[in-house]
Motif scaffolding. Sequence first.
Motif, PDB file in Angstrom:
ATOM      1  N   GLN A  84      36.146  -9.193 -52.920  1.00 54.12           N
ATOM      2  CA  GLN A  84      36.332 -10.036 -51.740  1.00 54.12           C
ATOM      3  C   GLN A  84      34.999 -10.616 -51.271  1.00 54.12           C
TER       4      GLN A  84
ATOM      5  N   ALA B 170      34.218 -13.560 -53.504  1.00 56.31           N
ATOM      6  CA  ALA B 170      35.065 -14.698 -53.146  1.00 56.31           C
ATOM      7  C   ALA B 170      34.588 -15.341 -51.847  1.00 56.31           C
TER       8      ALA B 170
ATOM      9  N   GLU C 281      33.273 -19.138 -51.410  1.00 51.34           N
ATOM     10  CA  GLU C 281      34.025 -20.019 -50.512  1.00 51.34           C
ATOM     11  C   GLU C 281      33.176 -20.552 -49.370  1.00 51.34           C
TER      12      GLU C 281
END
Length: 89
Positions: free
Chosen positions: A71, A74, A78
Amino acid sequence: MQLTRGYSITEHGVLDGNDVDGATLSKLQLPEQGFVVLGIKSHDGRYVSLPDPATRLTAGDVLVLYGDEDQQAALHDEAFNPTRLGTHS
């Protein structure tokens, strides 16, 4: 310090113009995504431990997070990725 397998403490730099530049911690909703905000290394050299959700991030700050490694990767891709500069609204 031993961390749970698959979890880590990472640093995410705030660059001028990336998605988090100018955002408050509450807007980022990091705890809702499973992250613990440990602190911010401020662009002016201060360290803020367990910052208030109203804290606004600015270019040069470094956000210190604890959470799931996948996570975190990511999130970095992002919101903190310099290749995305200028692509946020």
